[in-house]
Design a protein around this motif. Structure first.
Motif, mmCIF file in Angstrom:
data_model
loop_
_atom_site.group_PDB
_atom_site.id
_atom_site.type_symbol
_atom_site.label_atom_id
_atom_site.label_comp_id
_atom_site.label_asym_id
_atom_site.label_seq_id
_atom_site.Cartn_x
_atom_site.Cartn_y
_atom_site.Cartn_z
ATOM 1 N N ASP A 6 46.912 -37.572 19.863
ATOM 2 C CA ASP A 6 45.986 -36.463 20.039
ATOM 3 C C ASP A 6 46.109 -35.453 18.892
ATOM 4 O O ASP A 6 45.116 -34.988 18.327
ATOM 5 N N TYR A 7 47.348 -35.141 18.531
ATOM 6 C CA TYR A 7 47.602 -34.199 17.441
ATOM 7 C C TYR A 7 47.061 -34.729 16.112
ATOM 8 O O TYR A 7 46.371 -34.028 15.367
ATOM 9 N N LYS A 8 47.365 -35.982 15.833
ATOM 10 C CA LYS A 8 46.944 -36.568 14.556
ATOM 11 C C LYS A 8 45.432 -36.768 14.487
ATOM 12 O O LYS A 8 44.824 -36.661 13.418
ATOM 13 N N THR A 20 43.189 -34.807 15.965
ATOM 14 C CA THR A 20 42.636 -33.475 15.713
ATOM 15 C C THR A 20 42.782 -33.118 14.236
ATOM 16 O O THR A 20 41.839 -32.632 13.596
ATOM 17 N N LYS A 21 43.959 -33.394 13.698
ATOM 18 C CA LYS A 21 44.223 -33.102 12.286
ATOM 19 C C LYS A 21 43.300 -33.919 11.390
ATOM 20 O O LYS A 21 42.759 -33.410 10.393
#
Length: 555
Positions: free
Chosen positions: A203-205, A207-208
């Protein structure tokens, strides 16, 4: 033979490569050399042929790590993973004495500033293009991908490799992100333990990735769902003897790198590649073995007829292909599958048939008449008393233990002695590393099986009654938009050692076929056969290096 463009995920990947690498190539009239590392060799081989590359002006394909003679009049395309090893090999081609006129550099994934600056320092004047494609997964089939990460399973589950776990999860997350990016999706997430950690990283990657995208608009969440699951989520499916063609063949016949070797009638050694270019294989692979042999002659005839264009016309290139493949193609393909079917049936009649009833009863919890199995030991005993091989007995013992949600230590020791694996008890004990109960804990209340979808009305074969749990998850996920019991069930199942099974791969196609409104794509660190899985499980407790596993479903 089917062209690569007909095969779903493979088509998408090839199209992406054509839109970047190939389009850049076309801007120059100079024919080029393509230089690949080990991963990109597999990647390109999975989605195109040498003839496809030659049509695009690429005349030579070379290994990045091998010694190569300089060709100063040619430009070189470097398609490689963004690792120090690859970058150093690339620099070596230009630092002292250039091997090529110029370099077009394409990375599968994000290249760190450190590596990029190193390249720029030593060979900046030779680099004409430097791009990141965001493709660090392999399109194995039209609806199946792998991360080609054999060590992931061990890194995550072995007590000897805990220090590698975070790095491995980071790598897997980055690979999943490139899958989502290739499909132009931004799905959501949930979960537990390792799976939860992986889901959070994805999820973090994601978004990034979309924040850094060249498009001016930030991509919001799409309707796609990403389900990440651990192998312990369903330990039964990859252990059972399967009777559908693909799963059965890979379990019982020594097929390596999708290559089946067999003897022809004249005694000569032959080999055939089992992939979607073989239309007969694509049509037969998910059928029950009972249906396969009777279908082969009929399907060969049908495929032969369909070699013509849909409108009945034949182009010059199409006619050329027909001349090459008919009738030799029909004969060759028919021979391959007649031999493979015969191999499967020989194994089945020799010992698998005797195992299947007991395995299905233990897995499903009831017999073919629907009568509940009250004493699983009575079901297991005939298997243990028959002279089956050790691996077959281990599989049966595991299914017995799974059916009880664990057994007593005393009973487990007796089973281990009976199968004669006192020195190799890790085949069974190491399932605990995946969160699967092996030793039952004392309780006044018996453990209950998790509820499954009722499939009693579905037509099935008596020796093929079990349905992979992931199919239930897929069906709920694609049929319910609200109140899903597992909107994003994160789990690991990657591997070169404990990954996705052929039965679970088949489920993705079946659900897609039944729903039709969406396509399910399933993947893992690696595709696993039952014996490979058992070997990897056993190796978890060894301090030596081994493989890994994860299971990903994307719809």
């Amino acid at each position: 033979m089917a062209t690569v463009s007909e095969h779903g995920l493979k088509r998408v990947v090839w199209q992406r490569i054509k839109e970047t690498i190939i389009e850049d190539c076309k801007k120059s009239e100079i024919w080029k050399i393509l230089i690949l590392d080990h991963f990109t060799t597999k990647l390109l081989s999975s989605c195109c042929k040498m003839s496809d590359l030659m049509q695009e002006g690429i005349t030579i394909v070379e290994d990045l790590y091998k010694s190569r003679e300089p060709v100063l009049e040619m430009k070189a395309i470097y398609f490689m993973t963004p690792t120090a090893k690859c970058v150093d090999a690339f620099i070596g081609d230009f630092k002292l004495k250039p091997k090529y006129k110029a370099a077009y550099v394409y990375f599968t994934d994000y290249c760190s500033d450190e590596l990029f600056n190193k390249m720029k320092l030593y060979c900046g004047k030779y680099i004409r293009v430097c791009k990141e494609l965001n493709i660090s997964f392999l399109p194995q089939e039209s609806q199946v991908f792998t991360c080609d990460n054999p060590g992931a399973f061990r890194s995550i589950y072995s007590p000897h490799c805990s220090q590698d776990k975070v790095k491995t999860l980071e790598t897997l997350a980055a690979q999943i992100v490139t899958l989502c990016a290739t499909l132009d999706e931004n799905p959501g997430n949930t979960t537990l333990d390792n799976a939860k950690q992986l889901a959070a990283l994805v999820d973090y990657k994601l978004t990034k990735h979309y924040d850094m995208d060249d498009n001016s608009k930030k991509k919001g969440k799409t309707q796609a769902q990403l389900l990440i699951v651990e192998r312990g989520f369903d330990p039964v499916t990859p252990i059972l003897h399967e009777l559908t063609y693909q799963a059965m063949a890979y379990d019982l016949v020594p097929i390596k790198n999708d290559t089946y070797k067999y003897k022809s009638k004249d005694g000569s050694e032959k080999e055939a590649l089992l992939n979607e270019d073989d239309q007969l294989w694509a049509r037969l692979r998910h059928m029950h073995i009972a249906e396969v042999s009777e279908q082969i002659p009929k399907l060969v005839k049908e495929i032969s007829a369909n070699k013509k264009q849909p409108d009945g016309k034949i182009t010059i290139s199409g006619l050329s292909q027909l001349m090459k493949k008919m009738p030799h193609f029909r004969k060759q393909v028919k021979t391959v599958h007649l031999n493979l079917t015969e191999d499967c049936m020989n194994h089945f009649q020799k010992n698998v048939e005797k195992l299947c009833k007991a395995e299905q009863d233990l897995a499903v919890g009831s017999d073919v008449e629907g009568v509940k199995v009250k004493d699983p030991m009575r079901t297991l005993l005939p298997v243990l008393l028959h002279p089956h091989g050790t691996y077959d007995k281990i599989r049966a013992v595991l299914l017995y233990i799974f059916s009880l949600n664990g057994t007593t230590e005393e009973n487990l020791n007796k089973l281990i002695q009976h199968v004669k694996i006192e020195e190799d008890r890790e085949f069974i004990l190491n399932w605990r590393e995946l969160g699967v109960p092996i030793i039952s804990s004392p309780s006044f209340f018996p453990m209950r099986r998790s509820s499954r979808r009722d499939r009693t009305q579905e037509e099935t074969y008596s020796l093929s009654r079990w349905t992979p749990v992931i199919k239930d998850v897929m069906e709920v996920s694609v049929n319910d938009n609200n109140d899903k019991p597992f909107p994003y069930l994160a789990e690991q199942n990657w591997r070169e050692s404990h990954g996705i099974s052929y039965s679970e791969m088949r489920s993705a196609y079946q659900v897609t076929q039944s729903v039709k409104s969406c396509e399910v794509i399933i993947g893992s660190s690696h595709i696993v056969t039952p014996m490979e899985l058992l070997d990897d499980i056993q190796a978890l407790s060894k301090p030596t290096t081994t493989k890994e596993t994860f299971t990903i479903v994307k719809e």
